[in-house]
Design an enzyme around this catalytic site. Structure first.
Site, short mmCIF file in Angstrom:
data_model
loop_
_atom_site.label_atom_id
_atom_site.label_comp_id
_atom_site.label_asym_id
_atom_site.label_seq_id
_atom_site.Cartn_x
_atom_site.Cartn_y
_atom_site.Cartn_z
N LEU A 476 -8.29 -61.27 11.32
CA LEU A 476 -8.90 -61.02 9.72
C LEU A 476 -9.14 -61.36 8.70
O LEU A 476 -10.01 -60.24 7.57
CB LEU A 476 -7.24 -60.32 8.94
CG LEU A 476 -6.81 -59.16 10.03
CD1 LEU A 476 -5.09 -59.55 9.42
CD2 LEU A 476 -6.67 -58.14 9.49
N GLY A 479 -8.38 -68.76 6.32
CA GLY A 479 -8.05 -68.69 4.92
C GLY A 479 -8.53 -70.34 5.06
O GLY A 479 -8.73 -71.14 5.83
N VAL A 484 -6.96 -65.75 10.64
CA VAL A 484 -5.43 -65.52 10.35
C VAL A 484 -5.75 -63.71 11.71
O VAL A 484 -7.54 -63.89 11.01
CB VAL A 484 -4.99 -64.56 8.91
CG1 VAL A 484 -4.03 -63.42 8.97
CG2 VAL A 484 -4.76 -65.85 8.02
N LYS A 498 -0.88 -66.28 11.32
CA LYS A 498 -1.75 -67.93 11.06
C LYS A 498 -2.08 -68.25 11.79
O LYS A 498 -0.64 -69.29 12.22
CB LYS A 498 -1.19 -67.85 8.86
CG LYS A 498 -1.89 -69.25 8.89
CD LYS A 498 -2.17 -69.12 7.96
CE LYS A 498 -3.39 -68.63 6.94
NZ LYS A 498 -3.49 -68.55 5.95
N ASP A 595 -2.81 -73.45 -3.82
CA ASP A 595 -4.36 -73.17 -3.40
C ASP A 595 -4.20 -71.58 -3.81
O ASP A 595 -4.75 -70.91 -3.18
CB ASP A 595 -4.31 -73.20 -2.34
CG ASP A 595 -5.98 -73.06 -1.85
OD1 ASP A 595 -6.64 -72.98 -2.49
OD2 ASP A 595 -6.23 -72.59 -0.22
#
Ligand SMILES: *[C@@H]1O[C@H](CO)[C@@H](O)[C@H](O)[C@H]1NC(C)=O
Ligand SMILES: *[C@@H]1O[C@H](CO)[C@@H](O)[C@H](O)[C@H]1NC(C)=O
Ligand SMILES: *[C@@H]1O[C@H](CO)[C@@H](O)[C@H](O)[C@H]1NC(C)=O
Ligand SMILES: *[C@@H]1O[C@H](CO)[C@@H](O)[C@H](O)[C@H]1NC(C)=O
Ligand SMILES: *[C@@H]1O[C@H](CO)[C@@H](O)[C@H](O)[C@H]1NC(C)=O
Ligand SMILES: *[C@@H]1O[C@H](CO)[C@@H](O)[C@H](O)[C@H]1NC(C)=O
Ligand SMILES: *[C@@H]1O[C@H](CO)[C@@H](O)[C@H](O)[C@H]1NC(C)=O
Ligand SMILES: *[C@@H]1O[C@H](CO)[C@@H](O)[C@H](O)[C@H]1NC(C)=O
Ligand SMILES: *[C@@H]1O[C@H](CO)[C@@H](O)[C@H](O)[C@H]1NC(C)=O
Ligand SMILES: *[C@@H]1O[C@H](CO)[C@@H](O)[C@H](O)[C@H]1NC(C)=O
Length: 767
Positions: A476, A479, A484, A498, A595
């Protein structure tokens, strides 16, 4: 004569491909060679539009990644042949495009004389000039023949003496440069009323209002502090024209789009001169005398994905290739039976749907798989919507019932089989679990692994199967903490996985303990953590899968951002605040989001925000003093609010000037009393000014330089929600460079680190 021919052959063969800005008599430019202006600002050459395979001669900014054409020589006479050249014709002295042996187009068509000593030069302002070097006369120039783009220094207006008009004409569609439905002209009403007029097929359609104080009444020209246009006009008995220069813009241009809107080179809206319906609606739209009776001021065309019911509406096609989107809209508007339309292939011609006006017979396709259509909606009546729900509700309910029955049957049938299987799997999981030492609190784990709200340990085999061995098509994105993946479990449940990068310094037991804590955090505004998986050195987090993308996917995209109107954006801001408050309330567990940014806010079907990647600081074992970090999170939140309000990235400023960012920009606007200028132009229709100002005010309180001045998240929420609450005056913001703040640099540094560095949490030293 022979010498001349040899000369042509020689020059033609030796024409350098780059670095030449001038075409001399005898030189030729072919399909693959270019002229480049002396300072490299502009390039002239042939280009082909892939959808139609038509070739044109055009000019574009050399460093424009999208090659937006600022001028086209032959908009209505495309080249189909596979060879073409531009030359100064030896016989006539005209600049021509030739294909094969014949003249395809006289580009300059109004001069005659000796062709000797003529040059055609592409200048650094984008003007292509044919000049007689012998007497220094300019015989022809592209600036006198504008298409759909106004460049700095170009004239828009007319010369009363020569009768020359400088008018922009929209392209027919994005694929067809031929003249479309709209023109843009300079039409002052006397000396005190200088204005721009957009006409649709010669009928006045939209006006800019008067030019005053470096701005037009209905235009969005000079509302930015950093980027400015220097607007200028001349009003004499000989010439009346408008022109502008730009300050700080990269590749400045004003484009008249095929649907009548004026935008700049970054698609930022300069005027919403599209979608006028013949009413004076206070935004420049010009009232027209022949608006049909059946339409009302609240009727509008809205682009929607979906389909008209084929058995209840009639579809008709008009393939007249000179019809553009503006014509289609006008024709549909004037036909009382018309419910909506789209343009035909390559953006020309019209396809229309007709039926009874009160009911639209249109079903929205929320997945967005169908072609977007312009559907006539009326904000006065919700009858259409009710009808839609009436049709769809039983169908949807039926489908659910069916699914339920099927599920039940399947469940009963499979239970025995599954039970065995599940038992095996659970045993395997537990073996794995035990092998990697024991949990601190194994009571937290639901052995079934299906229903419980607590964390589940997923077997590595299950994850490999779900992600097709972490195949690329299931990826996907990436990050700050690792890639991910999307996965589908054997029971069809969709999950997001993840894969933590290996920099996590935690031991297995600690990791699992953290996971248990984090999976206990459950709030509507947090993405749910379903569990984890450990395999050898590798650690993974399993989340619920969110089919809609993240906030930045919508917020920073010129077309998608329209889906986030003001009420939605406000809802997003409030939701994030609620999520953060919840996290902070759990501060005895010290869950601090380190974050927080737009890409870490996911959106569900109804655009409700869900914060992702919280708790990472714990997993990555970052020790923080919570009181301080909480306030630092507050500044991220403040920045995020400003991004949501303005539709611009905090970092979008940095390419221009390292010392300026969104926060500083907002602060300076606020100081000048111009805070409203921060507003995303696409919010114009839906915005509540008081709410907007209050929101910006709260954002500025969150980013104050002194951490002790920043409000707690609980206060932030009351400030946002309670519209009568008095707010303190914001003090100077952090994020100023070279000033007193030491935090500014580290925070800025951090946002850079996130994207590059896997270990995205850098140390921060507020104050
Ligand atoms: C176009 O002109 C350039 C430079 O003179 C030359 O290198 C190239 O071969 C020419 N291309 C064609 C298709 O003639
Ligand atoms: C354009 O030309 C290419 C190559 O000649 C061809 O493959 C393609 O199908 C053409 N496209 C259209 C729209 O005609
Ligand atoms: C170009 O101009 C010449 C006269 O200079 C004329 O004979 C010719 O027909 C024109 N060609 C086109 C394609 O307009
Ligand atoms: C061409 O030249 C004629 C005569 O000089 C002039 O009347 C006409 O306006 C010119 N047309 C253009 C497009 O410049
Ligand atoms: C260029 O200027 C020279 C000298 O004035 C003149 O003889 C010639 O006809 C001009 N050429 C054109 C194309 O105007
Ligand atoms: C050409 O580009 C340079 C650098 O981007 C810029 O400074 C200059 O003003 C441009 N020249 C013109 C005439 O626009
Ligand atoms: C072209 O005109 C310029 C300016 O009058 C002159 O200096 C130059 O010698 C001319 N070139 C030729 C080849 O005659
Ligand atoms: C096509 O549309 C144009 C623009 O509306 C119109 O002028 C023209 O007459 C139409 N042609 C046909 C064949 O209907
Ligand atoms: C676009 O135009 C080209 C050339 O006229 C044509 O071949 C192509 O089929 C058109 N594309 C569509 C989607 O209609
Ligand atoms: C759909 O439109 C037709 C007329 O075109 C109308 O008779 C019918 O009632 C509409 N039905 C619904 C459910 O919208």
């Amino acid at each position: 004569m022979i010498a001349l021919i040899i000369f042509i052959i020689l020059t033609a063969n030796h024409f350098p491909v780059t670095g030449v800005s001038t075409l001399k008599s005898g030189d030729q430019l072919n399909l693959t060679s270019h002229l480049i202006s002396p300072g490299s600002n502009f390039t002239l050459g042939f280009f082909t539009i892939p959808e139609t395979n038509n070739t044109y001669l055009g000019i574009w900014y050399t460093n424009d990644e999208q090659f937006k054409k600022v001028w086209v020589a032959n908009p209505s006479t495309p080249i189909i042949s596979s060879s073409a050249i531009v030359v100064i014709d030896q016989n006539t002295g005209k600049l021509i495009i030739a294909t094969g042996e014949s003249t395809h187009l006289n580009v300059s068509d109004n001069q005659s004389g000796d062709s000797f000593n003529l040059t055609a030069t592409l200048q650094d302002n984008g003007n292509f000039q044919l000049k007689n070097e012998s007497d220094d006369q300019i015989l022809w120039q592209s600036f006198d023949h504008p298409i759909n783009v106004l460049l700095p220094g170009m004239k828009l207006g007319s010369n009363l003496k020569t009768g020359r008009n400088w008018i922009l004409t929209s392209w027919l569609s994005d694929q067809i440069p031929d003249s479309g439905a709209f023109t843009l002209s300079w039409e002052p009403n006397g000396e005190d009323d200088q204005r721009i007029l957009v006409r649709q097929r010669d009928q006045p359609y939209w006006t800019s209002g008067s030019l005053k104080n470096q701005n037009f009444e209905f235009m969005n020209v000079n509302n930015l502090l950093l980027f400015r246009y220097d607007l200028d006009y001349v009003y004499t008995d000989e010439e009346r024209y408008f022109s502008y220069n730009s300050i700080n813009y990269v590749n400045p241009m004003w484009i008249l789009r095929p649907h009548g809107r004026i935008v700049d080179g970054n698609d930022r809206v300069i005027s919403s001169s599209d979608l006028c319906y013949g009413y004076d609606s206070g935004n420049g739209c010009v009232a027209s005398s022949n608006t049909p009776q059946c339409r009302s001021e609240s009727d509008k065309f809205s682009p929607m994905n979906g389909d008209f019911a084929s058995d209840m509406t009639r579809r008709s096609v008009d393939d007249n290739s000179s019809l553009s989107i503006g014509d289609c809209m006008m024709n549909c508007w004037n036909d009382c039976g018309c419910l909506g339309f789209i343009t035909g292939g390559n953006g020309s011609g019209c396809i229309r749907w007709s039926g009874t006006k009160s009911v639209s017979n249109f079903s929205v396709d929320s997945l967005g798989n169908s072609v977007s259509k312009f559907v006539l909606v009326s904000s006065n009546s919700d009858k259409g919507n009710d009808a839609k729900i009436l049709i769809w509700a039983p169908i949807v309910a039926g489908i659910f019932l069916l699914l339920f029955c099927f599920g039940l049957w399947w469940y009963v049938k499979d239970r025995k089989l599954k039970q065995e299987e599940r038992q095996k799997r659970d045993d395997r999981r537990f073996l794995e679990l035990m092998a990697s030492e024991s949990f601190r609190d194994s009571g937290d784990i639901d052995r079934d692994g299906r229903k419980g709200s607590d964390m589940v340990v997923f077997s590595y085999a299950a994850i490999v199967a779900a992600t097709n061995d972490f195949s690329d098509e299931n990826k996907l994105g990436r990050g700050g903490f690792g890639p991910v993946y999307k996965g589908k479990l054997s029971d069809e449940r969709e999950i997001a996985i993840k894969r933590l990068s290996r920099t996590s310094r935690q031991g297995l037991v600690e990791f699992k303990n953290e996971l248990i804590l984090i999976s206990k955090l459950q709030h509507t505004n947090l993405v749910r953590v379903l569990g984890g998986c450990v395999h050898e050195e590798e650690k993974m987090l399993i989340y619920e899968y969110m089919p809609n993308k993240s906030l930045d996917f919508f917020l920073f995209d010129e077309t998608r951002k329209a889906l986030l109107d003001w009420p939605k954006r406000r809802n997003v801001i409030e939701g994030i605040a609620q999520g953060l408050l919840y996290l902070h309330k759990y501060s005895r567990m010290r869950v601090i989001h380190r974050d927080l940014k737009a890409s870490n806010v996911l959106l569900d079907q109804s655009m409700n925000p869900k914060i992702a990647d919280f708790g990472m600081a714990r997993i990555f074992k970052q020790d923080e003093t919570e009181a301080i970090t909480k306030r630092v999170v507050g500044t991220y939140f403040g920045v995020l609010i400003l991004e949501i309000v303005s539709g611009r990235r905090n970092s979008s400023f940095s390419h221009l000037d390292q010392t300026i960012n969104l926060v500083r920009y907002a602060w300076e606007l606020w100081q000048q009393g111009d805070a409203l200028e921060l507003q995303d132009p696409t919010l114009a229709d839906t915005c509540d000014i008081d709410q907007l100002l209050r929101t910006i005010h709260v954002a500025l309180l969150c980013v104050q330089e002194n951490a002790a001045d920043r409000p707690e998240m609980s206060d932030v929420i009351s400030m946002l929600v309670n519209e009568t609450m008095q707010l303190p005056v914001p003090k100077r913001s952090a994020f100023f460079f070279g000033g007193t703040s030491s935090m500014s640099t580290s925070v800025e540094q951090k946002s850079k680190d996130c994207s590059i560095n896997k270990m995205s949490i850098t140390e921060m030293e507020p104050r």
